[in-house]
Design a protein around this motif. Structure first.
Motif, short mmCIF file in Angstrom:
data_model
loop_
_atom_site.label_atom_id
_atom_site.label_comp_id
_atom_site.label_asym_id
_atom_site.label_seq_id
_atom_site.Cartn_x
_atom_site.Cartn_y
_atom_site.Cartn_z
N THR A 9 0.83 -1.21 0.00
CA THR A 9 0.00 0.00 0.00
C THR A 9 0.86 1.26 0.00
N VAL A 10 1.90 1.27 0.83
CA VAL A 10 2.79 2.42 0.89
C VAL A 10 3.52 2.59 -0.44
N LEU A 11 3.99 1.50 -1.02
CA LEU A 11 4.68 1.56 -2.31
C LEU A 11 3.76 2.10 -3.40
N ALA A 12 2.54 1.62 -3.44
CA ALA A 12 1.58 2.10 -4.44
C ALA A 12 1.28 3.58 -4.24
N ALA A 13 1.15 4.01 -2.99
CA ALA A 13 0.87 5.42 -2.72
C ALA A 13 2.04 6.30 -3.13
N LEU A 14 3.27 5.83 -2.89
CA LEU A 14 4.45 6.61 -3.26
C LEU A 14 4.60 6.76 -4.77
N ILE A 35 0.35 8.57 -6.17
CA ILE A 35 -0.07 9.92 -5.77
C ILE A 35 0.76 11.00 -6.45
N PRO A 36 2.11 10.93 -6.43
CA PRO A 36 2.86 11.96 -7.15
C PRO A 36 2.58 11.96 -8.66
N GLY A 37 2.39 10.79 -9.22
CA GLY A 37 2.07 10.71 -10.65
C GLY A 37 0.74 11.35 -10.96
N MET A 38 -0.25 11.12 -10.13
CA MET A 38 -1.56 11.73 -10.34
C MET A 38 -1.50 13.24 -10.17
#
Length: 51
Positions: A23-28, A31-34
């Protein structure tokens, strides 16, 4: 017992940490990409075509 079975048993014992890590990896990554895509694509006052 092969490496895959050992890894599967370890991941089942540590399921919360595995889920938290993914979850943390996906958020990192997401989120910046979005935020980057939304700030460049939908900025007011900019045009995407020739003037």
């Amino acid at each position: 017992m092969g490496w895959y079975e050992r890894w599967a048993q370890w991941s089942e014992r540590h399921r919360f940490l595995m889920d938290l890590g993914w979850t943390v990896l996906a958020a990192l990554v997401l989120i910046p990409g979005m935020l980057t895509m939304s700030s460049t694509s939908f900025s007011p006052g900019t045009t995407s075509g020739p003037a």
